[in-house]
Design an enzyme around this catalytic site. Sequence first.
Site, short mmCIF file in Angstrom:
data_model
loop_
_atom_site.label_atom_id
_atom_site.label_comp_id
_atom_site.label_asym_id
_atom_site.label_seq_id
_atom_site.Cartn_x
_atom_site.Cartn_y
_atom_site.Cartn_z
N ASN A 1 36.17 34.06 30.48
CA ASN A 1 36.70 33.75 31.80
C ASN A 1 36.60 35.04 32.61
OD1 ASN A 1 38.15 33.16 34.08
ND2 ASN A 1 40.13 32.93 33.05
N TRP A 2 35.60 35.07 33.47
CA TRP A 2 35.37 36.33 34.22
C TRP A 2 36.42 36.56 35.29
CZ3 TRP A 2 29.33 36.64 35.34
CH2 TRP A 2 28.66 36.74 34.11
N LYS A 3 37.19 35.53 35.64
CA LYS A 3 38.20 35.64 36.71
C LYS A 3 37.52 36.12 38.00
CE LYS A 3 41.73 36.21 33.21
NZ LYS A 3 43.07 36.68 32.87
N HIS B 1 44.66 27.23 34.57
CA HIS B 1 44.92 28.60 34.12
C HIS B 1 46.27 29.07 34.68
CE1 HIS B 1 44.58 32.88 33.48
NE2 HIS B 1 43.66 32.60 32.57
N GLU C 1 47.15 31.74 35.95
CA GLU C 1 47.05 32.45 37.25
C GLU C 1 46.95 31.45 38.40
OE1 GLU C 1 43.77 34.89 36.02
OE2 GLU C 1 45.11 35.96 34.65
N GLU D 1 47.33 29.94 26.05
CA GLU D 1 47.36 31.31 26.56
C GLU D 1 48.80 31.69 26.90
OE1 GLU D 1 43.21 32.40 28.16
OE2 GLU D 1 44.33 31.55 29.83
N GLY E 1 46.13 39.87 29.76
CA GLY E 1 45.86 41.12 30.47
C GLY E 1 46.88 42.21 30.20
N SER F 1 44.58 38.83 25.67
CA SER F 1 44.27 40.13 25.05
C SER F 1 43.50 39.99 23.73
CB SER F 1 45.54 40.95 24.86
OG SER F 1 46.15 41.19 26.12
N GLY G 1 39.35 36.97 28.62
CA GLY G 1 39.33 37.52 29.97
C GLY G 1 38.61 38.87 30.00
N GLY G 2 39.39 39.94 30.01
CA GLY G 2 38.86 41.29 30.17
C GLY G 2 37.68 41.60 29.25
P1 13P Z 1 42.71 38.67 28.85
O1 13P Z 1 41.74 38.44 27.71
O2 13P Z 1 42.19 39.66 29.86
O3 13P Z 1 44.10 38.96 28.37
O4 13P Z 1 42.79 37.29 29.67
C1 13P Z 1 42.97 36.10 28.98
C2 13P Z 1 42.76 34.97 29.90
O5 13P Z 1 43.53 34.77 30.82
C3 13P Z 1 41.59 34.13 29.71
O6 13P Z 1 41.64 32.99 30.49
#
Ligand code: 13P
Length: 252
Positions: A9-11, A96, A98, A168, A174, A214, A235-236
């Site tokens: 998930n590149w966000k 998600h 967010e 999640e 994050g 994470s 994510g990251g």
């Molecule tokens: P991180 O891997 O950056 O913690 O993010 C997880 C995430 O929200 C994937 O959708």
Amino acid sequence: MRKNIVAGNWKMNTTVPEGVALAKEVNEALANYTPKCDVVICVPFTHLCPVCGVIDQAKLGLGAENCADHKSGAYTGEVSAPMVQSTGATYVILGHSERRQYYGETSETLRAKVALALEYGLTPIFCIGEVLEEREKGIQEDVVRDQIVNALFQLDAEQFGKIILAYEPVWAIGTGKTATADQAEEMHAFIRRTIADRYGEKVAQDCSILYGGSCKPSNAAELFAKPDVDGGLIGGASLKCADFMGIVKAFD
Ligand code: 13P
């Protein structure tokens, strides 16, 4: 039997040229290597068309990070499920944390999004998870069950069978603070039991439940070794090809 999946998930990261370069790098890493899981990247709307042109979707799936709760019309700035489908993408992240937290997404809007995604042949990667305060109160299972029941349990068994779930825990996203493999397994097993109660054991056993929060090359193997953890939503670490591939290779 259910699939193992690692999805990025590149966000809201990378410009179009940067994103195309990253997608090419992941595509090349997969060209001469057969992963023991499905691999997917979910990218910003602006990136879908150009990324679609540079990847082999037989090896690397492509998804959006959201879609609208309407098919078309006067919804300035929104992007619909048929628009996502028309880019060539086949997955869409929905719900998600967010989106729930910053953009007010509710189970009601998510029901509409899920219905449209399925109508247009997109596979939803549906996210659920509690915030820290809820875990500290010990109500995380109630929260996650409500999220699933309220947004997904109107689906019939055939429709539900097309959903990928991603647990999640919001406190792990994050933050560098991963859920332990035991915490993840406990919740994933609970989610699977919840599905079994509604749709029966076969649908529950066939549902891929990913962990997100994470997740990195150093902890992925331990998480993925758990019987009810079927991969990750990353994510990251999905923004660096080597890290993302390190997580994919946790299934080797
Ligand atoms: P991180 O891997 O950056 O913690 O993010 C997880 C995430 O929200 C994937 O959708």
